[in-house]
Design a protein around this motif. Structure first.
Motif: not given
Ligand code: GTP
Length: 235
Positions: A210-235
């Motif tokens: 998952t590529v995401f913006d780490m410089n926006t406060n709270g993004n990391l937590l949102k991401l691991v909580s299941g919010e659709k933040i950034g782009t996810i690359v999958t098979n």
């Protein structure tokens, strides 16, 4: 929570904040706070950090330096960043262990997979320094390699952009962000996510990035909580 164990990849350049080189203490402490929030949710966090804010082997080679020599300098740069991040996390009362792929025992533990996993199970943030320990491999490759070794659920690549776009968002206002994209599509469209060594290693091992913006406060937590933040690359 979406994940149990993550591998967070941070670029060395991100630590510069507004500076031209080196480490911005403010940015470092912001990152430490973001990471703490995730650790407090019970998520196991491993981190690979780059060294480009101090030295890049490729850039050294471009200026005529021996590539291997330059890459060794880059690996040491990641250890400096690892120590800085460890210190910032400890300032926030987060338990950490720094493990390095090159042995500098007086400074940090050597990388031992089983020990890294035990540390994670005990809630410690494990920072992996010195890349893969080999020249010609990027810290992105180190991130994928370690993520596979420690059986992480995902690689979260923290960047300064919001995800993967069809065109460079810093050059084109109309750039469109992908929410999800496959490894094959990334290659077919010629998009740049990680170098090919890192990218194919991830694809072959079915490990999403998952590529995401780490410089926006709270993004990391949102991401691991299941919010659709950034782009996810999958098979
Ligand atoms: P457990 O006791 O197994 O839960 O883990 P621990 O990391 O607390 O135990 P250990 O006794 O291995 O480490 C105690 C401290 O010494 C920790 O801060 C480690 O990071 C550090 N440490 C362990 N091995 C090394 C090493 O080879 N070099 C350096 N510099 N520090 C080390």
């Amino acid at each position: 929570m979406e994940y149990k164990r993550i591998l967070l990849k941070l670029s060395g350049e991100a630590l510069m904040g507004e500076r031209q080189y080196g480490i911005d203490p403010k940015r470092l402490s912001e990152y430490a706070k973001e990471i703490k929030e995730v650790v407090q949710k019970g998520i196991q966090v491993a981190i690979v950090i780059g060294g480009g804010n101090i030295f890049r082997g490729v850039a050294g080679a471009a200026n005529g330096m021996d590539r291997v020599q330059g890459d060794h300098m880059g690996m040491l740069a990641t250890c400096i960043n690892g120590l800085a991040l460890q210190s910032a996390l400890e300032d926030q009362d987060v338990n950490t262990r720094l493990q390095t792929a090159l042995e500098i025992k007086e400074v940090a533990e050597p990388y031992i997979k089983r020990k890294a996993i035990r540390h994670l199970e005990k809630g410690r943030v494990v920072i992996f320094g010195a890349g893969t320990g080999n020249p010609y491999f990027t810290t992105d490759t180190a991130a994928v390699l370690r993520a596979i070794e420690i059986d992480a659920d995902a690689i979260l690549k923290g960047t300064r952009v919001a995800g993967i776009f069809d065109v460079d968002p810093e050059k084109n206002k109309n750039a469109v962000k992908y929410e999800t994209i496959t490894f094959k599509e990334v290659i077919a469209k010629g998009l740049k996510v990680m170098d090919m060594t890192a990218f194919t290693l991830s694809e072959e091992n079915k490990l999403p990035i998952t590529v995401f913006d780490m410089n926006t406060n709270g993004n990391l937590l949102k991401l691991v909580s299941g919010e659709k933040i950034g782009t996810i690359v999958t098979n």
